[in-house]
Design a protein around this motif. Structure first.
Motif, PDB file in Angstrom:
ATOM      1  N   PRO A  26       6.877 -40.524  97.373  1.00 52.27           N
ATOM      2  CA  PRO A  26       7.994 -41.396  96.990  1.00 52.27           C
ATOM      3  C   PRO A  26       7.561 -42.688  96.280  1.00 52.27           C
ATOM      4  O   PRO A  26       8.343 -43.264  95.529  1.00 52.27           O
ATOM      5  N   TYR A  27       6.340 -43.126  96.479  1.00 56.68           N
ATOM      6  CA  TYR A  27       5.890 -44.357  95.802  1.00 56.68           C
ATOM      7  C   TYR A  27       5.536 -44.093  94.351  1.00 56.68           C
ATOM      8  O   TYR A  27       5.532 -45.012  93.533  1.00 56.68           O
ATOM      9  N   SER A  28       5.220 -42.863  94.005  1.00 55.12           N
ATOM     10  CA  SER A  28       5.043 -42.521  92.590  1.00 55.12           C
ATOM     11  C   SER A  28       6.397 -42.260  91.952  1.00 55.12           C
ATOM     12  O   SER A  28       6.659 -42.691  90.827  1.00 55.12           O
ATOM     13  N   SER A  29       7.264 -41.572  92.683  1.00 57.55           N
ATOM     14  CA  SER A  29       8.538 -41.174  92.062  1.00 57.55           C
ATOM     15  C   SER A  29       9.500 -42.343  91.904  1.00 57.55           C
ATOM     16  O   SER A  29      10.408 -42.289  91.095  1.00 57.55           O
ATOM     17  N   LYS A  30       9.277 -43.402  92.679  1.00 68.50           N
ATOM     18  CA  LYS A  30      10.183 -44.547  92.566  1.00 68.50           C
ATOM     19  C   LYS A  30      10.041 -45.238  91.199  1.00 68.50           C
ATOM     20  O   LYS A  30      11.029 -45.492  90.522  1.00 68.50           O
ATOM     21  N   CYS A  31       8.800 -45.506  90.792  1.00 70.17           N
ATOM     22  CA  CYS A  31       8.584 -46.349  89.614  1.00 70.17           C
ATOM     23  C   CYS A  31       8.073 -45.594  88.388  1.00 70.17           C
ATOM     24  O   CYS A  31       7.841 -46.221  87.357  1.00 70.17           O
ATOM     25  N   PHE A  32       7.863 -44.305  88.492  1.00 69.45           N
ATOM     26  CA  PHE A  32       7.414 -43.530  87.323  1.00 69.45           C
ATOM     27  C   PHE A  32       8.438 -42.440  87.017  1.00 69.45           C
ATOM     28  O   PHE A  32       9.129 -41.955  87.920  1.00 69.45           O
ATOM     29  N   ALA A  33       8.475 -42.058  85.743  1.00 70.94           N
ATOM     30  CA  ALA A  33       9.375 -40.968  85.328  1.00 70.94           C
ATOM     31  C   ALA A  33       8.698 -39.617  85.503  1.00 70.94           C
ATOM     32  O   ALA A  33       9.355 -38.577  85.549  1.00 70.94           O
ATOM     33  N   GLY A  34       7.375 -39.643  85.575  1.00 68.89           N
ATOM     34  CA  GLY A  34       6.642 -38.393  85.743  1.00 68.89           C
ATOM     35  C   GLY A  34       5.172 -38.691  85.944  1.00 68.89           C
ATOM     36  O   GLY A  34       4.711 -39.819  85.707  1.00 68.89           O
ATOM     37  N   ALA A  35       4.455 -37.664  86.396  1.00 66.17           N
ATOM     38  CA  ALA A  35       3.016 -37.850  86.626  1.00 66.17           C
ATOM     39  C   ALA A  35       2.305 -36.507  86.525  1.00 66.17           C
ATOM     40  O   ALA A  35       2.858 -35.468  86.892  1.00 66.17           O
ATOM     41  N   ALA A 261      -0.597 -46.206  94.140  1.00 60.49           N
ATOM     42  CA  ALA A 261       0.767 -45.850  93.686  1.00 60.49           C
ATOM     43  C   ALA A 261       1.796 -46.974  93.872  1.00 60.49           C
ATOM     44  O   ALA A 261       2.520 -47.291  92.931  1.00 60.49           O
ATOM     45  N   PRO A 262       1.876 -47.624  95.048  1.00 62.21           N
ATOM     46  CA  PRO A 262       2.964 -48.594  95.206  1.00 62.21           C
ATOM     47  C   PRO A 262       2.735 -49.915  94.475  1.00 62.21           C
ATOM     48  O   PRO A 262       3.669 -50.707  94.343  1.00 62.21           O
ATOM     49  N   ILE A 263       1.522 -50.155  94.027  1.00 60.58           N
ATOM     50  CA  ILE A 263       1.244 -51.467  93.412  1.00 60.58           C
ATOM     51  C   ILE A 263       0.867 -51.362  91.931  1.00 60.58           C
ATOM     52  O   ILE A 263       0.652 -52.371  91.260  1.00 60.58           O
ATOM     53  N   ALA A 264       0.777 -50.134  91.423  1.00 58.52           N
ATOM     54  CA  ALA A 264       0.198 -49.946  90.086  1.00 58.52           C
ATOM     55  C   ALA A 264       0.954 -50.707  88.992  1.00 58.52           C
ATOM     56  O   ALA A 264       0.343 -51.492  88.245  1.00 58.52           O
ATOM     57  N   LEU A 265       2.255 -50.498  88.899  1.00 57.54           N
ATOM     58  CA  LEU A 265       2.971 -51.151  87.787  1.00 57.54           C
ATOM     59  C   LEU A 265       3.044 -52.667  87.965  1.00 57.54           C
ATOM     60  O   LEU A 265       2.781 -53.403  86.992  1.00 57.54           O
ATOM     61  N   PRO A 266       3.354 -53.186  89.165  1.00 57.73           N
ATOM     62  CA  PRO A 266       3.309 -54.654  89.314  1.00 57.73           C
ATOM     63  C   PRO A 266       1.931 -55.236  88.956  1.00 57.73           C
ATOM     64  O   PRO A 266       1.837 -56.251  88.260  1.00 57.73           O
ATOM     65  N   ALA A 267       0.867 -54.568  89.394  1.00 53.85           N
ATOM     66  CA  ALA A 267      -0.473 -55.110  89.100  1.00 53.85           C
ATOM     67  C   ALA A 267      -0.797 -55.001  87.603  1.00 53.85           C
ATOM     68  O   ALA A 267      -1.477 -55.872  87.047  1.00 53.85           O
ATOM     69  N   LEU A 268      -0.307 -53.952  86.955  1.00 58.06           N
ATOM     70  CA  LEU A 268      -0.535 -53.860  85.504  1.00 58.06           C
ATOM     71  C   LEU A 268       0.218 -54.963  84.765  1.00 58.06           C
ATOM     72  O   LEU A 268      -0.299 -55.544  83.805  1.00 58.06           O
ATOM     73  N   CYS A 269       1.451 -55.259  85.221  1.00 55.92           N
ATOM     74  CA  CYS A 269       2.208 -56.366  84.600  1.00 55.92           C
ATOM     75  C   CYS A 269       1.416 -57.663  84.730  1.00 55.92           C
ATOM     76  O   CYS A 269       1.287 -58.430  83.764  1.00 55.92           O
TER      77      CYS A 269
END
Ligand code: DOR
Ligand code: ZN
Length: 332
Positions: A26-35, A261-269
């Motif tokens: 669920p931590y990947s599916s919340k913030c990504f469209a696919g993987a 997974a749960p921090i990837a996009l915030p940390a990339l920003c």
């Protein structure tokens, strides 16, 4: 401040199976469209029956989220053209592991002679199925990826139409190969943009930062940052988010893998903002991958907002990267 990402993609993730799958997916599916989902579960995904059943378990684990798991098969050197032609309807790629090099890779390749790999690679090339590679030898740990460069070159030149993706690159030499050889592409993780070997073992040993390939030297990290921050067209984001239970990480024999997974996009920003490169994030986390793999993901807008995100110490029995730390962006 907010940014909206269109269909962010994680082009390399470990979702595991069973209880762990239900905990982490669920931590990947919340913030990504696919993987792109790695096949190194136990037993590794080598047949279409296993693959379809695994995909169903993933879809069940993510519930209502809009998210596409892109499936991969664990490379075998003796597949026929007919098998791969059928497989192409269900997979995005095939993942090759050198034997014994990382988690559940015992049945990987131990002989990199072209004749040995030819039946499968020739068919993949004809069918336009990308080959994803964990590129490490079993040499000295800091040199493994560099040594594997010989095989990358050999395979890329022997199969010039085969799209080869050097997964989770960590070494300047891979950056050089990527620029030199047309049919080589690469994924880059978040952690390899942030860490060097010093962060893992230069002070007190940090098991939650231990992964394969191990983070390398400062100059290597700089070379990766240069590609990622400028969204170099032959690279894309692949988190290599690889959860292990806390007791397997904080152990006498620490398992390799960092769960991001749960921090990837915030940390990339945070990272792209620090270098004033937020404008390139969309390309790094989605557009480049769409061009390289030549596909369109589902439409999904993901909003990231500036604001404090206190990363939990753990999510059930899995400790994320940045556990207990504050990030300055959050995923809504
Ligand atoms: O650190 C890693 N963990 N690297 C890999 O290549 C595999 C992964 C895992 O599956 O745990
Ligand atoms: Zn991986």
């Amino acid at each position: 401040m907010k940014i909206t990402l269109n269909s962010p993609l994680d082009m390399h993730v470990h979702l595991r199976d069973g209880e762990m799958l239900n905990n982490v997916a669920p931590y990947s599916s919340k913030c990504f469209a696919g993987a792109i989902v790695m096949p190194n579960i136990l037993p590794p995904v080598t047949t279409l029956e296993e693959l379809k059943a695994y995909k169903n378990r993933i879809l069940k684990a993510i519930g209502e989220d809009k998210f596409e798991p892109y499936m991969t098969l664990f490379f075998k050197n003796n597949w026929t053209y007919e098998f791969l032609k059928e497989a192409k309807h269900f997979i995005k790629a095939v993942k090759l592991y050198p034997s014994g090099i990382t988690t559940n890779s015992e049945n990987g390749v131990s002989d990199f002679k072209i004749e040995n790999l030819k039946p499968t690679l020739e068919a993949m090339s004809d069918l336009n199925i990308p080959l994803l590679v964990h590129g490490e030898t079993n040499g000295f740990v800091m040199d493994r990826e560099k040594e594997f460069g010989v095989f990358y070159k050999k395979i890329a030149l022997a199969f010039p139409k085969l799209k080869i993706i050097m997964e989770h690159i960590t070494d300047r030499n891979s950056v050089k190969l990527l620029k030199e050889i047309d049919n080589l592409y690469a994924t880059i993780t978040l952690h390899h943009l942030l860490l060097t070997f010093d962060d893992v073992a230069g002070g007190k040993l940090k098991p939650h930062l231990f992964c394969k390939p191990i983070a390398k030297r400062y100059e290597d990290k700089e070379a990766l940052l240069e590609l990622a921050l400028n969204a170099y067209p032959k690279i894309m984001f692949g988190s290599d988010s690889a959860p292990h239970p806390q007791n397997k990480k904080e152990s006498n024999e620490c398992a390799a893998g960092i769960w991001t997974a749960p921090i990837a996009l915030p940390a990339l920003c945070e990272l792209f903002e620090k270098y004033n490169k937020l404008d390139n994030l969309q390309k790094f986390v989605s557009d480049n991958a769409q061009n390289i793999y030549n596909f369109k993901p589902i439409e999904k807008k993901v909003v990231l907002e500036k604001g404090e995100f206190l990363v939990p110490e753990k999510y059930n029995n899995v400790v994320p990267m940045f556990a207990g730390k504050k990030l300055s962006w959050k995923c809504n």
